[in-house]
Write an enzyme that holds these catalytic residues in place. Structure first.
Site, short mmCIF file in Angstrom:
data_model
loop_
_atom_site.label_atom_id
_atom_site.label_comp_id
_atom_site.label_asym_id
_atom_site.label_seq_id
_atom_site.Cartn_x
_atom_site.Cartn_y
_atom_site.Cartn_z
N PHE A 58 0.86 -1.18 0.00
CA PHE A 58 0.00 0.00 0.00
C PHE A 58 0.90 1.23 0.00
O PHE A 58 1.83 1.32 0.80
CB PHE A 58 -0.86 -0.03 1.26
CG PHE A 58 -2.01 0.92 1.23
CD1 PHE A 58 -3.21 0.57 0.66
CD2 PHE A 58 -1.89 2.19 1.78
CE1 PHE A 58 -4.28 1.45 0.63
CE2 PHE A 58 -2.95 3.08 1.76
CZ PHE A 58 -4.14 2.71 1.18
N ASP A 97 2.44 -4.91 8.63
CA ASP A 97 1.25 -4.08 8.48
C ASP A 97 0.06 -5.03 8.33
O ASP A 97 0.02 -5.84 7.39
CB ASP A 97 1.40 -3.18 7.25
CG ASP A 97 0.22 -2.24 7.08
OD1 ASP A 97 -0.91 -2.64 7.43
OD2 ASP A 97 0.42 -1.12 6.58
N TYR A 153 -10.66 0.62 10.51
CA TYR A 153 -11.88 0.94 9.76
C TYR A 153 -12.17 -0.07 8.65
O TYR A 153 -13.13 0.06 7.93
CB TYR A 153 -11.85 2.37 9.20
CG TYR A 153 -10.61 2.71 8.38
CD1 TYR A 153 -10.48 2.28 7.06
CD2 TYR A 153 -9.59 3.47 8.94
CE1 TYR A 153 -9.35 2.59 6.32
CE2 TYR A 153 -8.46 3.79 8.20
CZ TYR A 153 -8.34 3.35 6.90
OH TYR A 153 -7.23 3.65 6.18
N LYS A 154 -11.31 -1.08 8.49
CA LYS A 154 -11.55 -2.11 7.48
C LYS A 154 -12.34 -3.25 8.13
O LYS A 154 -13.49 -3.05 8.48
CB LYS A 154 -10.22 -2.52 6.85
CG LYS A 154 -9.63 -1.35 6.03
CD LYS A 154 -8.24 -1.58 5.48
CE LYS A 154 -7.79 -0.33 4.72
NZ LYS A 154 -6.35 -0.35 4.42
N ARG A 183 -11.95 -5.56 -7.20
CA ARG A 183 -11.59 -6.18 -5.92
C ARG A 183 -12.84 -6.43 -5.09
O ARG A 183 -13.69 -5.55 -4.95
CB ARG A 183 -10.66 -5.20 -5.21
CG ARG A 183 -9.97 -5.72 -3.99
CD ARG A 183 -9.00 -4.68 -3.47
NE ARG A 183 -9.69 -3.57 -2.82
CZ ARG A 183 -9.18 -2.85 -1.82
NH1 ARG A 183 -7.97 -3.11 -1.38
NH2 ARG A 183 -9.87 -1.86 -1.29
C1 LIG Z 1 -5.67 0.88 4.33
C2 LIG Z 1 -4.20 0.81 4.51
C3 LIG Z 1 -3.48 1.87 5.07
C4 LIG Z 1 -4.19 3.14 5.42
O1 LIG Z 1 -3.43 4.09 6.06
P1 LIG Z 1 -4.13 5.32 6.78
O2 LIG Z 1 -3.03 6.10 7.32
O3 LIG Z 1 -5.07 4.75 7.80
O4 LIG Z 1 -4.92 6.06 5.73
C5 LIG Z 1 -2.11 1.71 5.26
N1 LIG Z 1 -1.48 0.57 4.92
C6 LIG Z 1 -2.15 -0.47 4.36
C7 LIG Z 1 -1.42 -1.72 4.01
C8 LIG Z 1 -3.52 -0.38 4.13
O5 LIG Z 1 -4.17 -1.39 3.58
#
Ligand SMILES: *Cc1c(COP(=O)(O)O)cnc(C)c1O
Length: 396
Positions: free
Chosen positions: A113, A182, A207-208, A355
């Site tokens: 990400f 992560d 939030y996921k 997805r």
């Molecule tokens: C959703 C996600 C994020 C989101 O980061 P925020 O700082 O909460 O916006 C970060 N890393 C991964 C791997 C994600 O899937």
């Protein structure tokens, strides 16, 4: 609507909707709206400043953290919550680099990400370290005696591919590196045992799959053996040993609390606390079984009804699969938009991925069947080619 067999419905989702985007923004658990009302009207509106003590707002972060801990296999007092994933990652990555003085390299995977790469590149720049991109097919090849930290995302956000956490952690540590995971696309859908694999640090979203609501605070974890020596960079008063002594000099509190910086987001933490009720009494193994049942069924139906139409980007091997299925198609954006028009919500990831996230707490085999039926219609009628989908929305 049923959730895991035998469970009562615990989510507010319109009956006509097939929601397959819980890996991006989890659905609204019942109880959250009422809890927020109560916190706003009674604790804030009536209690005012007294609520820091009377409503135990100061302990809220620790209380919520303790509910997340069993989902990632760690002790209840070793998790901190309060910032975004990006900020949490900044803190843990700086702390990790400082725990390995003399080692110059931070290793990241290029398909992670983007925020993870951006933040870790920023840390490398700030600390005069080197950023090294590894091959996602063999991240260990990049880990040598210069590496301070290997930071990987457990489940890939595009493809849903999952790393073997235990093997990679042990091998990188054998070369003297720390290992950070992560868990944004794992927590709440895929069992994680950070203690069992002996990981060093971790961060993750709430939030996921944890359904904490848009922008709910992320968590971070640092292995107990590192906490006393860990120094994070945002040395705010909430991480101080005695914030209300208002001392001039910074002295971090013992334990994971030193990763706090400023005043905790009480409303967001309250929503998250209520949301986590949905996990009460549900084992991680039951969640994983349900998740695999859903993704297996989706893959089987796409194979059967739409042979050759999509490339399935998600590993078929259970050991390597998170809780989503990603389909590659040249018109993936149009496919997702046309499905949304038919009340099946997934999302698009550049350049060619449609997805579908399967939240084991609330998605059902019926959702999967309906989604594939409507996908068949979208493809048969070429609904994806609608000119309305030729330009993209800001959030895809
Ligand atoms: C959703 C996600 C994020 C989101 O980061 P925020 O700082 O909460 O916006 C970060 N890393 C991964 C791997 C994600 O899937």
């Amino acid at each position: 609507m049923s959730t895991i067999p035998g469970r009562q419905p615990r989510f507010q989702i319109a009956d006509e909707l097939v929601y397959l985007d819980g890996n991006s923004l989890g659905a609204l658990p019942t109880g959250v709206a009422d809890r927020l009302q109560e916190v706003v009207r009674r604790e804030w509106g009536e209690g005012l400043i007294r609520s820091w003590n009377d409503a135990h707002w100061m302990e809220l972060s620790r209380r919520v953290a303790a509910r997340i801990a069993p989902l990632i296999g760690v002790g209840p007092g070793d998790v901190h919550l309060g910032d975004s994933t990006s900020v949490s990652l900044f803190k843990t990555t700086v702390a990790a680099a400082r725990l390995r003085p003399g080692r110059q390299v931070l290793v990241v995977e290029p398909s992670t990400f983007p925020t993870d790469g951006y933040v870790i590149a920023g840390v490398a720049d700030l600390m005069g370290l080197e950023l090294r991109w590894c091959d996602p097919a063999d991240p260990l090849a990049a880990v040598d005696d210069d590496v301070a930290l290997l930071s990987l995302t457990h489940v890939d956000f595009r493809t849903g591919a999952m790393f073997d956490m235990a093997t990679i952690t042990a091998a990188a540590q054998a070369r003297g590196a720390l290992v950070q995971w992560d868990l944004c696309h794992s927590t709440g859908a895929v069992p994680v045992d950070l203690t069992g694999v002996g990981a060093d640090l971790a961060v993750g979203c709430t939030y996921k799959y944890l359904n904490g609501g848009p922008g709910s605070p992320a968590f971070l974890w640092v292995a107990p053996e590192h906490q006393a020596a860990a120094r994070q960079p945002i040395t705010g008063w909430m991480g101080h040993a005695a914030p209300f002594a208002m001392a001039r000099d910074y002295a971090p509190v013992d334990g994971i609390g030193r990763f706090a910086s400023g005043t905790p987001p009480v409303l967001a933490l309250s929503a998250l606390e209520a949301a986590l009720e949905a996990f009460e009494g549900i084992s991680l193994d039951a969640l994983r079984d349900r998740s695999l049942e859903l993704t297996d069924l989706f893959i089987a139906l796409v194979d059967e009804r739409l042979p050759g139409v999509f490339e399935i980007a998600t590993p078929r091997d259970h050991q390597r699969r998170g809780s989503q299925v990603s389909l590659r198609h040249d018109h993936a954006y149009g496919v997702v938009q046309a499905l949304i028009a038919r009340n099946v919500i997934g999302d698009f990831r550049d350049p060619d991925i449609a997805r579908f996230g399967f939240a084991p707490l609330y998605n059902t085999p019926d959702h999967v069947r309906t989604a594939v039926e409507r996908l068949e219609a979208v493809m048969a009628n070429e609904e994806y080619a609608d000119p309305a989908y030729s330009s993209r929305n800001a959030v895809t």
